[in-house]
Design an enzyme around this catalytic site. Structure first.
Site, PDB file in Angstrom:
ATOM      1  N   ARG A   1     -62.290 -12.340 -34.757  1.00  0.00           N
ATOM      2  CA  ARG A   1     -61.903 -13.255 -33.662  1.00  0.00           C
ATOM      3  C   ARG A   1     -60.642 -12.872 -32.899  1.00  0.00           C
ATOM      4  NH1 ARG A   1     -66.935 -15.006 -33.553  1.00  0.00           N
ATOM      5  NH2 ARG A   1     -67.477 -16.495 -35.177  1.00  0.00           N
TER       6      ARG A   1
ATOM      7  N   HIS B   1     -65.643 -20.322 -37.790  1.00  0.00           N
ATOM      8  CA  HIS B   1     -65.498 -21.235 -36.659  1.00  0.00           C
ATOM      9  C   HIS B   1     -64.576 -22.388 -37.042  1.00  0.00           C
ATOM     10  CE1 HIS B   1     -68.485 -19.410 -34.053  1.00  0.00           C
ATOM     11  NE2 HIS B   1     -69.364 -19.403 -35.047  1.00  0.00           N
TER      12      HIS B   1
ATOM     13  N   HIS C   1     -70.255  -5.769 -41.059  1.00  0.00           N
ATOM     14  CA  HIS C   1     -70.559  -6.703 -39.972  1.00  0.00           C
ATOM     15  C   HIS C   1     -69.785  -8.003 -40.168  1.00  0.00           C
ATOM     16  CE1 HIS C   1     -73.908  -8.367 -37.131  1.00  0.00           C
ATOM     17  NE2 HIS C   1     -72.784  -9.037 -36.980  1.00  0.00           N
TER      18      HIS C   1
ATOM     19  N   HIS D   1     -66.757 -10.786 -38.141  1.00  0.00           N
ATOM     20  CA  HIS D   1     -66.092 -11.186 -36.901  1.00  0.00           C
ATOM     21  C   HIS D   1     -64.692 -11.682 -37.264  1.00  0.00           C
ATOM     22  CE1 HIS D   1     -70.444 -11.634 -36.282  1.00  0.00           C
ATOM     23  NE2 HIS D   1     -70.200 -11.200 -35.060  1.00  0.00           N
TER      24      HIS D   1
ATOM     25  N   ASP E   1     -72.212 -10.896 -42.044  1.00  0.00           N
ATOM     26  CA  ASP E   1     -72.110 -11.435 -40.686  1.00  0.00           C
ATOM     27  C   ASP E   1     -71.086 -12.581 -40.654  1.00  0.00           C
ATOM     28  OD1 ASP E   1     -72.528 -11.874 -38.005  1.00  0.00           O
ATOM     29  OD2 ASP E   1     -74.525 -12.751 -38.232  1.00  0.00           O
TER      30      ASP E   1
ATOM     31  N   HIS F   1     -78.079  -6.218 -32.219  1.00  0.00           N
ATOM     32  CA  HIS F   1     -78.563  -7.570 -32.509  1.00  0.00           C
ATOM     33  C   HIS F   1     -79.894  -7.674 -31.783  1.00  0.00           C
ATOM     34  CE1 HIS F   1     -78.252 -12.116 -32.639  1.00  0.00           C
ATOM     35  NE2 HIS F   1     -79.050 -11.944 -31.607  1.00  0.00           N
TER      36      HIS F   1
END
Length: 429
Positions: A65, A310, A61, A63, A306, A180
């Site tokens: 982007r 950012h 899991h 991200h 997870d 989720h």
């Protein structure tokens, strides 16, 4: 390339192994393992006395982007963060721009991962077109392109009838559905866990039942359709109880927990630091203990960080407007080893939840050090003291509440298909 790994403590839960051994690697495979092996000609010797050799860690899991949000992370930078954290395989969520709901995006991700040539990157495709929760994506095409699971990630499928059809379609292709779990009607405009600290801080709360209602609903749908359902980032005691009861009934449900949900509580938000803002939110001490117990007794199968990188512009704003998430690939193992230090898990159990179990859920060729297996290996120094410095992250995302935290244990070598992709042995004293 040939490698001869000598005198490692080999921990391989898939083979029920925990012993001092040598491992021979050649042509991307594990050729042999055992005590006092003879080094093959022209093999590079790597002495590993005092270190642990584990099956390559798998995070199911993350991200990455890309495409569309490369200012936060790229597939290459995310893969670099993965190997620095000890992960040889990662599975990336579909919340890119455009969403990974079609063959072209799936193939793009695989192509970029091959170009980076670091960790294995496995795409997870969207359940619904655009992750909008209105109509199903084309699962057959996505699976053929290389997707190995389905998820709308942070946008839960609220329509129960649509979720039923998604599970029935997924069942026909033997694809797990990753949810989720959040009832948006119950979470509303909440910013943190509903409880004492949300009252003290004056922030709108998200009740635990917002997660638990969807966990319960989707377990029942999965039981009815006989589909494999995976519950992402479990955060409440009630969710752990629901999953435990479902497993006793034989439901094909698996679950994961994140390091921040078993190391932090909602009290951490007392300073309004947006680096602690995550979804689902940090919960109470009772919830944290329940998640740890779920990992200990096998109710929760896997640990997944997870990873949500950012940019500063996403986090350095008012709490209400800050993005949720932690850049977690490079701190996941260090935080998870705290479960070993406090005796919640043995080291073998931790490796199982970070390698074999996620590999089994995704049905990828990983999670074992058996002869003939792919030579994906994580070398861990469980005694290495280090301090988290976000400026040293390979990830573009520096958003971590763990900056300055002292940890014990980390990956010092990451080997993918028999090639060293990360070498952190210089960090050892």
């Amino acid at each position: 390339m040939k490698l001869f790994l000598k005198n490692a403590r080999v921990i391989d839960p898939a083979q029920n192994t925990d012993d001092i051994m040598d491992i021979v690697l050649a042509e991307g495979k594990i050729i042999a393992r055992g005590p006092d092996l003879k080094a093959p000609p022209e093999a590079e010797l790597i002495e590993l006395a005092g270190l642990v050799a584990a099956p390559g860690l798998v995070d199911m899991h993350v991200h990455l982007r890309e495409p569309g949000l490369e200012y936060k992370e790229t597939i290459a930078s995310g893969a670099a963060a993965a190997v620095a954290g000890g992960f040889t395989s990662i599975a990336c969520m579909p919340n890119t721009e455009p969403v990974n709901d079609n063959r072209s995006v799936t193939e793009f991700i695989r192509r970029k991962a091959a170009e980076a040539d670091l960790a294995h990157v496995y795409p997870i495709a969207a359940i619904t077109a655009g992750s909008e929760g209105k109509r199903l994506a084309e699962y057959w095409d996505l699976k053929e392109a290389g997707a190995l699971a389905l998820s709308d990630d942070g946008k839960p499928v609220m329509d129960a009838a649509l979720m039923r059809r998604a599970m029935e379609y997924a069942y026909s292709l033997d694809l797990p559905v990753i949810q989720h779990c959040e009832d948006k009607n119950l979470s509303g405009c909440g910013l943190m866990n509903e409880g004492y600290w949300s009252t003290v801080l004056g922030l709108p709360g998200i009740p635990a039942i917002a997660e638990e209602v969807i966990v319960g609903r989707d377990i029942l749908i999965a039981e009815y359709t006989r589909t494999r359902i995976h519950i992402a980032h479990v955060s409440t005691a009630g969710s752990v109880r629901l999953i435990r009861d479902a497993k006793k009934r034989g439901v094909q449900v698996t679950a994961e927990a994140t390091p921040h949900h078993f190391t932090l509580t909602d009290e951490a938000l007392a300073g309004y630091d947006t680096n602690y803002k995550v979804s689902p939110p940090l919960r109470s001490r009772a919830d944290v203990e329940a998640v740890k117990q779920g990992l200990a007794d096998g109710t929760i199968d896997a640990i997944a960080c997870d990873h949500a990188p950012h940019a500063r512009t996403d986090k350095e704003v008012e709490f209400e407007y800050a993005a949720c998430g932690i850049s977690g690939l490079e701190t996941s193992l260090g935080l998870s080893l705290e479960l070993v230090h406090d005796k919640t898990l043995t080291l073998a159990q931790l490796i199982d939840r970070m390698s074999r179990q996620p590999a089994n859920i995704l049905k990828i060729p990983a999670g074992t050090l058996a002869a003939g297996a792919d030579a994906d290996i994580t070398i861990i120094d469980p005694a290495l003291d280090w301090t988290v410095d976000v400026q040293s992250f390979r990830s573009l995302g520096k958003n971590s509440p763990f900056h300055g935290r002292k940890m014990k244990g980390r990956a010092v070598l990451t080997i993918v298909k028999g090639t060293v992709k990360y070498d952190g042995r210089a960090l050892r004293p």
